[in-house]
Design an enzyme around this catalytic site. Structure first.
Site, mmCIF file in Angstrom:
data_model
loop_
_atom_site.group_PDB
_atom_site.id
_atom_site.type_symbol
_atom_site.label_atom_id
_atom_site.label_comp_id
_atom_site.label_asym_id
_atom_site.label_seq_id
_atom_site.Cartn_x
_atom_site.Cartn_y
_atom_site.Cartn_z
ATOM 1 N N ALA A 138 -15.641 43.628 32.221
ATOM 2 C CA ALA A 138 -15.290 42.815 31.309
ATOM 3 C C ALA A 138 -14.069 43.665 30.313
ATOM 4 C CB ALA A 138 -16.130 42.640 29.941
ATOM 5 N N GLY B 181 -19.486 42.821 34.151
ATOM 6 C CA GLY B 181 -18.816 41.224 33.524
ATOM 7 C C GLY B 181 -17.954 40.642 34.843
ATOM 8 N N GLU C 9 -21.596 39.379 37.356
ATOM 9 C CA GLU C 9 -22.295 38.791 36.166
ATOM 10 C C GLU C 9 -21.353 37.000 36.563
ATOM 11 O OE1 GLU C 9 -21.906 40.664 32.288
ATOM 12 O OE2 GLU C 9 -24.165 39.645 32.589
ATOM 13 N N GLU D 155 -23.247 48.542 32.304
ATOM 14 C CA GLU D 155 -23.325 48.258 30.678
ATOM 15 C C GLU D 155 -23.951 49.335 29.329
ATOM 16 O OE1 GLU D 155 -24.248 45.545 31.948
ATOM 17 O OE2 GLU D 155 -22.342 44.000 32.358
HETATM 18 C C1 HXC Z 1 -10.612 47.819 31.594
HETATM 19 C C2 HXC Z 1 -10.976 48.687 33.330
HETATM 20 C C3 HXC Z 1 -11.987 48.924 33.424
HETATM 21 C C4 HXC Z 1 -12.677 48.354 32.592
HETATM 22 C C5 HXC Z 1 -11.702 49.794 35.129
HETATM 23 N N1 HXC Z 1 -10.355 50.102 34.156
HETATM 24 N N2 HXC Z 1 -12.619 49.067 34.765
HETATM 25 N N3 HXC Z 1 -10.424 48.805 32.241
HETATM 26 N N4 HXC Z 1 -11.339 47.625 31.368
HETATM 27 N N5 HXC Z 1 -13.562 47.725 33.115
HETATM 28 C C6 HXC Z 1 -8.995 51.081 34.455
HETATM 29 C C7 HXC Z 1 -9.300 52.147 33.864
HETATM 30 O O1 HXC Z 1 -9.133 52.372 32.279
HETATM 31 C C8 HXC Z 1 -8.402 52.848 34.371
HETATM 32 O O2 HXC Z 1 -6.755 52.380 34.332
HETATM 33 C C9 HXC Z 1 -8.248 51.811 35.890
HETATM 34 O O3 HXC Z 1 -8.385 50.875 35.884
HETATM 35 C C10 HXC Z 1 -8.583 52.089 37.232
HETATM 36 O O4 HXC Z 1 -9.767 52.563 37.525
HETATM 37 P P1 HXC Z 1 -10.332 53.918 37.666
HETATM 38 O O5 HXC Z 1 -11.440 54.503 36.764
HETATM 39 O O6 HXC Z 1 -8.831 55.388 37.118
HETATM 40 O O7 HXC Z 1 -10.869 54.063 39.334
HETATM 41 P P2 HXC Z 1 -11.540 54.497 39.253
HETATM 42 O O8 HXC Z 1 -12.057 56.381 39.674
HETATM 43 O O9 HXC Z 1 -11.794 54.080 40.812
HETATM 44 O O10 HXC Z 1 -12.965 54.141 39.391
HETATM 45 C C11 HXC Z 1 -13.379 52.778 39.312
HETATM 46 C C12 HXC Z 1 -14.634 52.205 39.195
HETATM 47 C C13 HXC Z 1 -13.953 52.487 37.383
HETATM 48 C C14 HXC Z 1 -16.033 53.116 39.349
HETATM 49 C C15 HXC Z 1 -14.969 50.948 39.078
HETATM 50 O O11 HXC Z 1 -12.996 52.283 36.780
HETATM 51 C C16 HXC Z 1 -15.227 52.197 36.153
HETATM 52 O O12 HXC Z 1 -15.765 52.693 35.914
HETATM 53 N N6 HXC Z 1 -15.453 51.751 35.280
HETATM 54 C C17 HXC Z 1 -15.897 50.674 34.038
HETATM 55 C C18 HXC Z 1 -17.114 50.207 34.812
HETATM 56 C C19 HXC Z 1 -17.921 49.485 33.654
HETATM 57 O O13 HXC Z 1 -18.116 50.375 32.675
HETATM 58 N N7 HXC Z 1 -17.649 47.976 33.791
HETATM 59 C C20 HXC Z 1 -18.847 47.345 33.282
HETATM 60 C C21 HXC Z 1 -17.785 46.899 31.376
HETATM 61 S S1 HXC Z 1 -18.463 46.468 30.283
HETATM 62 P P3 HXC Z 1 -5.560 53.314 33.346
HETATM 63 O O14 HXC Z 1 -4.610 52.469 32.794
HETATM 64 O O15 HXC Z 1 -7.109 54.418 32.433
HETATM 65 O O16 HXC Z 1 -5.385 54.108 34.596
HETATM 66 C C22 HXC Z 1 -18.631 44.726 30.664
HETATM 67 C C23 HXC Z 1 -19.309 44.494 29.666
HETATM 68 C C24 HXC Z 1 -20.214 42.842 29.726
HETATM 69 O O17 HXC Z 1 -18.457 43.665 31.527
HETATM 70 C C25 HXC Z 1 -20.532 42.268 28.928
HETATM 71 C C26 HXC Z 1 -19.962 40.505 29.027
HETATM 72 C C27 HXC Z 1 -19.300 40.426 29.796
#
Ligand code: HXC
Length: 257
Positions: free
Chosen positions: A65, A108, A111, A131
């Site tokens: 998400a 998400g 999911e 999460e």
């Molecule tokens: C918003 C996101 C994002 C996310 C990545 N980006 N994941 N933006 N929400 N979930 C954005 C980053 O901010 C960045 O933008 C760009 O995408 C590239 O990401 P990087 O981190 O620079 O890439 P990398 O180093 O290759 O790492 C990839 C990654 C990392 C390991 C996937 O991005 C990451 O850990 N993302 C979050 C994963 C996560 O925690 N997902 C769960 C979310 S919570 P900028 O503009 O900064 O360059 C969730 C809750 C669900 O899903 C509950 C109900 C739906």
């Protein structure tokens, strides 16, 4: 129809939806979910669509998400707007839908893939529910669906630690139906989808509904449901055609597809 966050195509009788927010690794924001639901609703109504493939990019199916959109959400807003309920449509979509997952399927994203009927994984796929690292837990069915896919021990470990699973582990533990090389993922997903779309659509839909019952009910109730639906299939012209074709040693020509 042009969308901002997804690409929608038709390949024969297969609907193809590609998540397309490359700069955010396909992070799922509310606009994207709205577009996805609209595209799915159109495919559901379209008589010429027999199966849908949902995919992302080579680097990310979806990295979760959208954290930036979610970060300032308040409890009252989440409650009032029933945050996440709009995601449910994928799990209620009545036609077969395959998730073709390459790269990250996190939070998400994992999911969303699990809401599809099955997951074909590229060899670079990574699944996880991170999460907890953000101070929340899965909110789009992850604690429930992942547990049903991979069992309590693995689901609990993944949700409590945020550890990700690679494609081989995902296949081994029943999360992915199969793993294919990355450069063959889309071709393979479309091939499988075409095969499904070539069968009788109502029979495929009833089959999907019946398999899904296994998650919702007891074994005895599920078997009873299956039997009722199975009986009803003998009222369909496609059952007559399918069995006649076997007896006559020819390929079936299903009408309802
Ligand atoms: C918003 C996101 C994002 C996310 C990545 N980006 N994941 N933006 N929400 N979930 C954005 C980053 O901010 C960045 O933008 C760009 O995408 C590239 O990401 P990087 O981190 O620079 O890439 P990398 O180093 O290759 O790492 C990839 C990654 C990392 C390991 C996937 O991005 C990451 O850990 N993302 C979050 C994963 C996560 O925690 N997902 C769960 C979310 S919570 P900028 O503009 O900064 O360059 C969730 C809750 C669900 O899903 C509950 C109900 C739906």
């Amino acid at each position: 129809m042009a969308y901002n966050n997804i690409i929608v195509e038709k390949r024969g009788k297969v609907g193809l939806i590609t998540l397309n927010r490359p700069k955010a690794l396909n992070a799922l924001n509310s606009e994207l979910i709205g577009e996805l639901n609209e595209a799915l609703a159109k495919f559901e109504k379209d008589d010429k669509t027999g199966c849908v493939v949902l995919t992302g990019s080579e680097k990310a199916f979806a990295a979760g998400a959208d954290i930036k959109e979610m970060s300032s959400l308040t409890y009252i807003d989440a409650y009032k707007n029933d945050f996440i309920t709009s995601w449910d449509y994928v799990s209620r979509f009545r036609k077969p839908i395959i998730a073709a997952v390459a790269g990250y399927a996190l939070g998400g994203g994992c999911e969303l893939a699990m809401m599809c009927d099955f997951i074909l994984a590229a060899d670079n796929a990574r699944f996880g529910q991170p999460e907890i690292t953000l101070g929340v837990m899965p909110g789009a069915g992850g604690t429930q669906r992942l547990t049903r896919f991979v069992g309590k021990s693995k689901a609990m470990e993944m949700c409590l630690t945020g550890r990700t699973m690679d494609a081989a582990e995902a296949e081994r533990s029943g999360l992915a139906s199969r793993v294919v090389p990355l450069d063959e993922l889309l071709e393979e997903a479309l091939k499988v989808a075409e095969k499904i779309a070539d069968y009788s659509l109502p029979i495929a839909m009833m089959t999907k509904e019946s398999v899904n019952r296994a998650y919702e009910t007891t074994l005895a109730e599920g078997v009873r449901f299956e039997r009722r639906v199975f009986h009803s299939m003998f009222a369909s012209e496609d059952q007559k055609e399918g069995m006649a074709a076997f007896v006559e040693k020819r390929a079936p020509q299903f009408r309802n597809k």
